[in-house]
Write a protein that holds these residues in place. Structure first.
Motif, PDB file in Angstrom:
ATOM      1  N   VAL A  94       0.836  -1.199   0.000  1.00 12.81           N
ATOM      2  CA  VAL A  94       0.000   0.000   0.000  1.00 12.81           C
ATOM      3  C   VAL A  94       0.872   1.252   0.000  1.00 12.81           C
ATOM      4  N   ALA A  95       1.948   1.240   0.790  1.00 15.96           N
ATOM      5  CA  ALA A  95       2.847   2.399   0.839  1.00 15.96           C
ATOM      6  C   ALA A  95       3.488   2.648  -0.518  1.00 15.96           C
ATOM      7  N   ASN A  96       3.916   1.578  -1.185  1.00 14.94           N
ATOM      8  CA  ASN A  96       4.498   1.726  -2.518  1.00 14.94           C
ATOM      9  C   ASN A  96       3.478   2.302  -3.495  1.00 14.94           C
ATOM     10  N   LEU A  97       2.237   1.824  -3.412  1.00 14.44           N
ATOM     11  CA  LEU A  97       1.213   2.314  -4.324  1.00 14.44           C
ATOM     12  C   LEU A  97       0.939   3.794  -4.096  1.00 14.44           C
ATOM     13  N   ARG A  98       0.899   4.196  -2.830  1.00 12.59           N
ATOM     14  CA  ARG A  98       0.690   5.621  -2.545  1.00 12.59           C
ATOM     15  C   ARG A  98       1.816   6.461  -3.138  1.00 12.59           C
ATOM     16  N   SER A  99       3.049   5.981  -3.002  1.00  8.66           N
ATOM     17  CA  SER A  99       4.196   6.721  -3.552  1.00  8.66           C
ATOM     18  C   SER A  99       4.134   6.776  -5.074  1.00  8.66           C
ATOM     19  N   LEU A 100       3.753   5.662  -5.684  1.00  6.77           N
ATOM     20  CA  LEU A 100       3.623   5.627  -7.139  1.00  6.77           C
ATOM     21  C   LEU A 100       2.621   6.670  -7.612  1.00  6.77           C
ATOM     22  N   TYR A 101       1.497   6.773  -6.948  1.00  5.86           N
ATOM     23  CA  TYR A 101       0.481   7.734  -7.368  1.00  5.86           C
ATOM     24  C   TYR A 101       0.940   9.173  -7.168  1.00  5.86           C
ATOM     25  N   LEU A 102       1.631   9.441  -6.081  1.00  6.01           N
ATOM     26  CA  LEU A 102       2.145  10.802  -5.918  1.00  6.01           C
ATOM     27  C   LEU A 102       3.141  11.127  -7.029  1.00  6.01           C
ATOM     28  N   TYR A 103       3.984  10.154  -7.357  1.00  3.29           N
ATOM     29  CA  TYR A 103       4.942  10.365  -8.445  1.00  3.29           C
ATOM     30  C   TYR A 103       4.218  10.685  -9.748  1.00  3.29           C
ATOM     31  N   MET A 104       3.159   9.942 -10.075  1.00  5.92           N
ATOM     32  CA  MET A 104       2.419  10.199 -11.304  1.00  5.92           C
ATOM     33  C   MET A 104       1.798  11.593 -11.288  1.00  5.92           C
ATOM     34  N   PHE A 105       1.161  11.952 -10.187  1.00  4.71           N
ATOM     35  CA  PHE A 105       0.446  13.225 -10.134  1.00  4.71           C
ATOM     36  C   PHE A 105       1.378  14.426 -10.105  1.00  4.71           C
ATOM     37  N   THR A 106       2.622  14.239  -9.720  1.00 10.54           N
ATOM     38  CA  THR A 106       3.552  15.373  -9.635  1.00 10.54           C
ATOM     39  C   THR A 106       4.591  15.369 -10.737  1.00 10.54           C
ATOM     40  N   PHE A 107       4.566  14.343 -11.611  1.00  9.44           N
ATOM     41  CA  PHE A 107       5.504  14.292 -12.723  1.00  9.44           C
ATOM     42  C   PHE A 107       4.931  15.121 -13.868  1.00  9.44           C
ATOM     43  N   ILE A 108       5.612  15.130 -14.993  1.00  8.08           N
ATOM     44  CA  ILE A 108       5.182  15.916 -16.143  1.00  8.08           C
ATOM     45  C   ILE A 108       3.900  15.326 -16.737  1.00  8.08           C
ATOM     46  N   GLY A 109       3.253  16.058 -17.640  1.00  8.87           N
ATOM     47  CA  GLY A 109       2.124  15.544 -18.381  1.00  8.87           C
ATOM     48  C   GLY A 109       0.807  15.554 -17.621  1.00  8.87           C
ATOM     49  N   THR A 110      -0.224  15.029 -18.289  1.00 10.22           N
ATOM     50  CA  THR A 110      -1.537  14.867 -17.678  1.00 10.22           C
ATOM     51  C   THR A 110      -1.664  13.430 -17.164  1.00 10.22           C
ATOM     52  N   LYS A 111      -2.800  13.080 -16.525  1.00 16.20           N
ATOM     53  CA  LYS A 111      -2.878  11.835 -15.755  1.00 16.20           C
ATOM     54  C   LYS A 111      -4.081  10.996 -16.178  1.00 16.20           C
ATOM     55  N   LEU A 112      -3.929   9.672 -16.119  1.00 17.64           N
ATOM     56  CA  LEU A 112      -5.034   8.756 -16.350  1.00 17.64           C
ATOM     57  C   LEU A 112      -4.885   7.542 -15.440  1.00 17.64           C
ATOM     58  N   LEU A 113      -5.985   7.183 -14.770  1.00 17.46           N
ATOM     59  CA  LEU A 113      -6.000   6.049 -13.852  1.00 17.46           C
ATOM     60  C   LEU A 113      -7.231   5.205 -14.137  1.00 17.46           C
ATOM     61  N   PHE A 114      -7.032   3.894 -14.252  1.00 15.74           N
ATOM     62  CA  PHE A 114      -8.148   2.995 -14.537  1.00 15.74           C
ATOM     63  C   PHE A 114      -8.943   2.698 -13.276  1.00 15.74           C
ATOM     64  N   MET A 115     -10.226   2.518 -13.460  1.00 20.62           N
ATOM     65  CA  MET A 115     -11.148   2.278 -12.352  1.00 20.62           C
ATOM     66  C   MET A 115     -10.671   1.121 -11.467  1.00 20.62           C
ATOM     67  N   GLY A 116     -10.886   1.275 -10.185  1.00 18.62           N
ATOM     68  CA  GLY A 116     -10.476   0.277  -9.213  1.00 18.62           C
ATOM     69  C   GLY A 116      -9.087   0.545  -8.659  1.00 18.62           C
ATOM     70  N   ALA A 117      -8.211   1.102  -9.493  1.00 13.70           N
ATOM     71  CA  ALA A 117      -6.867   1.412  -9.023  1.00 13.70           C
ATOM     72  C   ALA A 117      -6.893   2.491  -7.957  1.00 13.70           C
ATOM     73  N   GLU A 118      -7.962   3.309  -7.964  1.00 13.65           N
ATOM     74  CA  GLU A 118      -8.025   4.430  -7.015  1.00 13.65           C
ATOM     75  C   GLU A 118      -8.322   3.969  -5.597  1.00 13.65           C
ATOM     76  N   PHE A 119      -8.711   2.728  -5.396  1.00 10.50           N
ATOM     77  CA  PHE A 119      -8.881   2.244  -4.018  1.00 10.50           C
ATOM     78  C   PHE A 119      -8.115   0.941  -3.772  1.00 10.50           C
ATOM     79  N   GLY A 120      -7.204   0.607  -4.681  1.00  8.16           N
ATOM     80  CA  GLY A 120      -6.372  -0.565  -4.448  1.00  8.16           C
ATOM     81  C   GLY A 120      -7.089  -1.873  -4.698  1.00  8.16           C
ATOM     82  N   GLN A 121      -7.806  -1.956  -5.828  1.00 12.49           N
ATOM     83  CA  GLN A 121      -8.413  -3.229  -6.224  1.00 12.49           C
ATOM     84  C   GLN A 121      -7.350  -4.324  -6.153  1.00 12.49           C
ATOM     85  N   THR A 122      -7.695  -5.465  -5.577  1.00 13.61           N
ATOM     86  CA  THR A 122      -6.707  -6.535  -5.411  1.00 13.61           C
ATOM     87  C   THR A 122      -6.702  -7.511  -6.583  1.00 13.61           C
TER      88      THR A 122
END
Length: 645
Positions: free
Chosen positions: A458-486
């Motif tokens: 979970v900690a790694n996933l949170r870091s990954l998402y912060l990296y995506m949202f603060t890196f260059i470009g615009t963002k896209l996330l597939f459904m379920g990924a926003e709450f950690g679908q297993t």
């Protein structure tokens, strides 16, 4: 049996000239079926392009599917269009075209321009209208700002039939209106700026996810009527949420009722299998060199933007269109006239498509799913580009996931995968995609790609998402990924919403909502998303400690942000980071916060000291939480006193 067909037309000579030259971009106003009135009699006008047919008639429930009772007449002008008016028919009439071919075949084809179909597995077309009293004028007058390249764009990609099912009957799809009631408040809560629907055009094979289309102008009847779908779009617009559609001009299936061999010949598809058959998807490729096909496809793109108020088109499988040797072995393809592997007809078509879209709807976006190094995908056609507004950054996605899959002890060997993207990251207007393709076919869910125990995943996933949202470009996330679908995504069932009963998944959901909020509120994260002036590495070489630091910059230097990632499971105490100027640096985001199911290591503001570090005149000492990302923002800026800053 009804009355015989009456001679009637909606085509002018100018329409025919445009159609035959490939420049008629609103064919949906002419071809297909629509109610009309002739000599005071109500009925339905039919028009279909079948230039090589010997005979065409309309069959349906109104004439017991009798192929001889209602023949259409071919136009005299060599356009290949068959047309006619049948009195006393109305909206709701079910029909197909009976086509007699030159070879003596008897085909039954759905209408290529039908705006509604029967619910699969039934395959007939239905006479209907796209009339709708829209109530989204506020959005439509302001969407240019929402879709601008210097505005935040955070996209929630979703599949309508598997996002959520009826909780009382998991086998039942929610309809468009039921989806609207659930989706709109959810997207507002999560803070995404746009939703992207995987293909909604009618497709007979549900597990194709919508990418094998037979009715390009019809939203799937599985979830309701055209007006029901318009209600969903309108509800999103009224909540200030844009709508992007997946669009598939790259291939279509060979279903008997579909486009394949429509009039007994290779009409829509290229006749040469080296150009007309896709070996990966066992489907057929449009003949991009045929004028009428270009007009069909571009009319289809404009149809969704016009009649359904769509805000953008994500074009699927662009790479497969660009290259003659895509997924082909030696001997399975021929070079172009210049001896190269570029599909010149497809390149020309894509340029014309983008020019048409932006000339008619300058306030929308086109986005290419293109995975190669083709130059200028998102550059204007007048500069030699393909003309798309954005391009998916597939290289960044693959490299980033490859890095994060590594156990932290081994990440130092993959360190360069996190930094390489900035070598080419400003060659295009990139969108960062964690899409449906990354959570199927054994690739695992986003959460289960992460290494470590449950907390570390979970900690790694949170870091990954912060990296995506603060890196260059615009963002896209597939459904379920926003709450950690297993589990991996399964098109045949709902997302696992019950996971939100558990704190780790609640934490991930809260994190994504908070990241969307900070992304939209901090101009440094979007004003220069596609410019090297908007990004600067501070620390990119600390592979042994797994720390990365970078600045994001907007138009106003007072809005600059410092992002630091510690991608190891140990706390880095008093880790020194160079900063561009003196002043106080205040923490504004921490993925390790207990709100997000983090360990709760507290961050404090830090006063920049005149200690040169990392080629900068000042530096700050930070306590970095484990497997976490933090964002700092400068306060009391005194940058004018620092030379060169």
């Amino acid at each position: 049996m009804g009355e015989p067909v009456v001679a009637f037309t909606l085509f002018t000579e100018y329409d025919i000239m445009l159609f035959r030259s490939g420049k008629h971009y609103k064919l949906y106003e002419k071809l297909g079926s629509r109610t009309a009135q002739v000599d005071g009699v109500d009925g339905v006008y039919f028009a279909v392009w079948a230039p090589n047919a010997n005979y065409v008639s309309v069959i349906g429930d109104f004439n017991d599917w009798n192929s001889s009772s209602h023949p259409l007449k071919v136009r005299w002008d060599q356009s290949g269009i068959w047309e006619g008016f049948i009195p006393h028919l109305t909206n709701g009439t079910t029909y197909k075209y009976h086509i007699g071919t030159a070879a003596g075949e008897k085909l039954e084809k759905a209408d290529p321009f039908a705006i509604r179909t029967e619910v699969p597995p039934r395959t007939a077309s239905i006479v209907d209208t796209t009339w709708y009293t829209w109530k989204d004028s506020d959005w439509m007058t302001r969407r240019e700002r929402h879709n601008a390249l210097d505005s935040p764009m955070s996209v929630y990609e979703m599949h309508l039939g598997s996002w959520m099912r009826d909780p009382n009957d998991p086998e039942r799809f929610l309809n468009y209106r039921e989806i609207a009631a659930q989706l709109v408040p959810y997207i507002r809560e999560m803070g995404f700026t746009h939703v992207e629907f995987m293909p909604v055009m009618e497709h007979p094979y549900y597990p194709s996810w919508g990418y094998q289309i037979t009715a390009y102008f019809a939203c799937t009847s599985r979830y309701g009527s055209p007006q029901d779908f318009m209600h969903l779009i309108e509800a999103l617009h009224q909540a200030d949420i844009g709508v992007i559609l997946d669009w598939v001009p790259s291939h279509f299936p060979g279903d008997a009722h579909g486009l394949f061999r429509f009039d007994g010949t290779h009409l829509f598809e290229h006749a040469d299998p080296k150009k007309g058959y896709h070996p990966d998807w066992k489907s057929h490729i449009f003949n991009y060199g045929r004028n009428e096909i270009r007009a069909f496809l571009i009319s289809n793109a404009l149809f969704w933007l016009d009649r359904y108020h769509i805000d953008g088109l994500r074009v699927d499988a662009v790479a497969s269109m660009l290259y003659l040797d895509y997924s082909r072995n030696a001997g399975e393809w021929d070079t172009n006239e210049h001896g190269g592997n570029e599909n010149l007809e497809a390149v020309s078509f894509l340029k014309e498509f983008n020019e048409a879209v932006y000339s008619h709807f300058p306030d929308v976006q086109t986005i290419a799913e293109e995975s190669t190094s083709w130059a200028g995908v998102s550059k204007p056609t007048f500069q030699g580009g393909l003309g798309f507004g954005m391009k998916w950054m597939m290289g960044w996605m693959h490299d980033t996931l490859s890095y994060f899959k590594e156990d932290p002890i081994n990440r130092k060997y993959a360190h360069d995968k996190m930094t390489f993207a900035t070598v080419y990251g400003f060659h295009e207007n990139f969108m960062l995609p964690f899409s449906h393709d990354e959570v199927v076919y054994g690739k695992q869910s986003m959460l289960y790609k992460m290494p470590g125990d449950d907390w570390q995943r979970v900690a790694n996933l949170r870091s990954l998402y912060l990296y995506m949202f603060t890196f260059i470009g615009t963002k896209l996330l597939f459904m379920g990924a926003e709450f950690g679908q297993t589990a991996e995504w399964n098109v045949d069932q709902s997302l696992d919403w019950h996971l939100l009963d558990y704190a780790p998944h609640q934490g991930v959901k809260k994190l994504v909502s908070a990241l969307n909020a900070v992304y939209k509120s901090e101009p440094a994260l979007y004003e220069k998303a596609f410019s090297p002036e908007g990004f600067e590495w501070v620390e990119m070489n600390d592979r042994d400690q797994g720390v990365f630091a970078y600045l994001r910059k907007g138009h106003d230097r007072e809005n600059d942000l410092l992002i630091v990632l510690n991608l190891t499971p140990v706390v880095r105490s008093q880790f020194r980071v160079g900063v561009p100027c003196e002043g106080v640096w205040q923490p504004i985001f921490n993925t390790d916060d207990t709100t997000f199911y983090g360990s709760g290591i507290r961050l404090t503001k830090s006063l920049a000291e005149p200690i040169p570090w990392m080629h900068r005149s000042h530096s700050i000492a930070l306590d970095l939480p484990p497997l976490a990302g933090v964002i700092y923002k400068q306060k009391n800026l005194k940058s004018r006193k620092v030379k060169g800053k």
